[in-house]
Scaffold this motif. Structure first.
Motif, mmCIF file in Angstrom:
data_model
loop_
_atom_site.group_PDB
_atom_site.id
_atom_site.type_symbol
_atom_site.label_atom_id
_atom_site.label_comp_id
_atom_site.label_asym_id
_atom_site.label_seq_id
_atom_site.Cartn_x
_atom_site.Cartn_y
_atom_site.Cartn_z
ATOM 1 N N VAL A 12 20.156 -14.227 5.340
ATOM 2 C CA VAL A 12 19.282 -13.174 5.840
ATOM 3 C C VAL A 12 19.325 -11.997 4.878
ATOM 4 O O VAL A 12 20.343 -11.766 4.204
ATOM 5 C CB VAL A 12 19.715 -12.747 7.263
ATOM 6 C CG1 VAL A 12 21.105 -12.136 7.261
ATOM 7 C CG2 VAL A 12 18.698 -11.835 7.907
ATOM 8 N N GLN A 13 18.246 -11.255 4.824
ATOM 9 C CA GLN A 13 18.218 -10.073 3.974
ATOM 10 C C GLN A 13 18.921 -8.911 4.656
ATOM 11 O O GLN A 13 19.001 -8.851 5.896
ATOM 12 C CB GLN A 13 16.769 -9.693 3.662
ATOM 13 C CG GLN A 13 16.087 -10.645 2.689
ATOM 14 C CD GLN A 13 14.734 -10.126 2.254
ATOM 15 O OE1 GLN A 13 14.074 -9.378 2.971
ATOM 16 N NE2 GLN A 13 14.303 -10.538 1.070
ATOM 17 N N ALA A 14 19.402 -7.991 3.861
ATOM 18 C CA ALA A 14 20.031 -6.788 4.397
ATOM 19 C C ALA A 14 19.078 -6.094 5.366
ATOM 20 O O ALA A 14 17.877 -5.990 5.109
ATOM 21 C CB ALA A 14 20.418 -5.851 3.270
ATOM 22 N N GLY A 15 19.639 -5.656 6.488
ATOM 23 C CA GLY A 15 18.833 -5.041 7.527
ATOM 24 C C GLY A 15 18.345 -6.013 8.578
ATOM 25 O O GLY A 15 17.826 -5.591 9.622
ATOM 26 N N GLY A 16 18.503 -7.295 8.315
ATOM 27 C CA GLY A 16 18.045 -8.316 9.245
ATOM 28 C C GLY A 16 19.031 -8.590 10.369
ATOM 29 O O GLY A 16 20.075 -7.937 10.478
ATOM 30 N N SER A 17 18.685 -9.573 11.186
ATOM 31 C CA SER A 17 19.483 -9.919 12.359
ATOM 32 C C SER A 17 19.708 -11.421 12.430
ATOM 33 O O SER A 17 18.895 -12.209 11.934
ATOM 34 C CB SER A 17 18.776 -9.459 13.636
ATOM 35 O OG SER A 17 18.607 -8.069 13.659
ATOM 36 N N LEU A 18 20.793 -11.791 13.065
ATOM 37 C CA LEU A 18 21.092 -13.179 13.379
ATOM 38 C C LEU A 18 21.785 -13.220 14.734
ATOM 39 O O LEU A 18 22.429 -12.243 15.137
ATOM 40 C CB LEU A 18 22.020 -13.807 12.342
ATOM 41 C CG LEU A 18 21.447 -14.214 10.983
ATOM 42 C CD1 LEU A 18 22.575 -14.665 10.063
ATOM 43 C CD2 LEU A 18 20.407 -15.304 11.129
ATOM 44 N N MET A 83 23.912 -10.052 15.930
ATOM 45 C CA MET A 83 24.250 -9.218 14.790
ATOM 46 C C MET A 83 22.982 -8.550 14.269
ATOM 47 O O MET A 83 22.045 -9.236 13.834
ATOM 48 C CB MET A 83 24.893 -10.071 13.692
ATOM 49 C CG MET A 83 26.100 -10.864 14.162
ATOM 50 S SD MET A 83 26.954 -11.730 12.840
ATOM 51 C CE MET A 83 25.693 -12.894 12.336
ATOM 52 N N ASN A 84 22.964 -7.237 14.319
ATOM 53 C CA ASN A 84 21.827 -6.458 13.845
ATOM 54 C C ASN A 84 22.229 -5.620 12.634
ATOM 55 O O ASN A 84 23.415 -5.411 12.377
ATOM 56 C CB ASN A 84 21.324 -5.538 14.958
ATOM 57 C CG ASN A 84 20.845 -6.301 16.174
ATOM 58 O OD1 ASN A 84 20.162 -7.320 16.073
ATOM 59 N ND2 ASN A 84 21.225 -5.816 17.355
ATOM 60 N N SER A 85 21.219 -5.146 11.923
ATOM 61 C CA SER A 85 21.458 -4.268 10.770
ATOM 62 C C SER A 85 22.508 -4.849 9.829
ATOM 63 O O SER A 85 23.432 -4.166 9.393
ATOM 64 C CB SER A 85 21.887 -2.870 11.238
ATOM 65 O OG SER A 85 20.909 -2.302 12.079
ATOM 66 N N LEU A 86 22.346 -6.098 9.518
ATOM 67 C CA LEU A 86 23.326 -6.770 8.673
ATOM 68 C C LEU A 86 23.309 -6.198 7.258
ATOM 69 O O LEU A 86 22.265 -5.784 6.744
ATOM 70 C CB LEU A 86 23.036 -8.266 8.625
ATOM 71 C CG LEU A 86 23.424 -9.022 9.907
ATOM 72 C CD1 LEU A 86 22.709 -10.356 9.995
ATOM 73 C CD2 LEU A 86 24.928 -9.206 9.974
ATOM 74 N N ASN A 87 24.470 -6.189 6.642
ATOM 75 C CA ASN A 87 24.588 -5.745 5.264
ATOM 76 C C ASN A 87 25.428 -6.756 4.485
ATOM 77 O O ASN A 87 26.086 -7.621 5.085
ATOM 78 C CB ASN A 87 25.179 -4.342 5.204
ATOM 79 C CG ASN A 87 26.543 -4.258 5.851
ATOM 80 O OD1 ASN A 87 27.490 -4.896 5.401
ATOM 81 N ND2 ASN A 87 26.656 -3.475 6.914
ATOM 82 N N GLN A 123 28.452 -20.271 8.274
ATOM 83 C CA GLN A 123 28.307 -19.339 7.168
ATOM 84 C C GLN A 123 27.190 -18.339 7.451
ATOM 85 O O GLN A 123 26.077 -18.728 7.835
ATOM 86 C CB GLN A 123 27.998 -20.100 5.876
ATOM 87 C CG GLN A 123 27.735 -19.219 4.664
ATOM 88 C CD GLN A 123 28.986 -18.518 4.168
ATOM 89 O OE1 GLN A 123 30.045 -19.141 4.026
ATOM 90 N NE2 GLN A 123 28.879 -17.223 3.892
ATOM 91 N N VAL A 124 27.500 -17.085 7.218
ATOM 92 C CA VAL A 124 26.500 -16.020 7.262
ATOM 93 C C VAL A 124 26.472 -15.364 5.890
ATOM 94 O O VAL A 124 27.509 -14.907 5.392
ATOM 95 C CB VAL A 124 26.835 -14.976 8.348
ATOM 96 C CG1 VAL A 124 25.906 -13.772 8.232
ATOM 97 C CG2 VAL A 124 26.741 -15.602 9.732
#
Length: 128
Positions: A12-18, A83-87, A123-124
């Motif tokens: 996922v791109q930064a800022g995305g969610s899973l 998980m939100n706002s992923l970095n 894996q994330v």
């Protein structure tokens, strides 16, 4: 033997969610606390979030507070990690764990030693 199966990881791109899901067929799932940990390459396994057996209490590692939510569905024998706002610092293998020690405090659930069973991990990867 308890089997825990994680799913939902990916890129996922930064800022995305899973949303990660951990499933078990164990009939007494609702009796036990559950947790999520993660491990990045070259680092120790780190506590992410934990939930007591009836969703009474939840605990979070400081860096994920306000971004991640742990919740369980005892009717479906599942526990989820939204998980939100992923970095990129969130990149790791994420593990689901079950504690059959009946503890419910932060000390009980924030350490790997507090858990009895572990999934294989998912894996994330967060790209910048």
């Amino acid at each position: 033997q308890v089997q825990l199966v994680e799913s939902g990881g990916g890129l996922v791109q930064a800022g995305g969610s899973l949303r990660l899901t951990c499933a078990t067929s164990e009939r007494t799932f609702s009796d036990y606390a559950m947790g999520w940990f993660r491990q990045a390459p070259g680092k120790e396994r780190q506590f992410v979030a934990g939930v007591t057996r009836r969703n009474a209490n939840t605990y979070y590692e400081n860096s994920v507070k306000g971004r991640f939510i742990i919740f369980r569905d005892n009717a479906k024998n599942t526990v989820h990690l939204r998980m939100n706002s992923l970095n990129p610092e969130d990149t790791a293998v994420y593990y689901c764990a079950q504690s059959q020690k009946y503890g419910s405090s932060w000390d009980d659930l924030s350490r790997p030693e507090g858990y009895d069973y572990w999934g294989q991990g998912t894996q994330v990867t967060v790209s910048s």
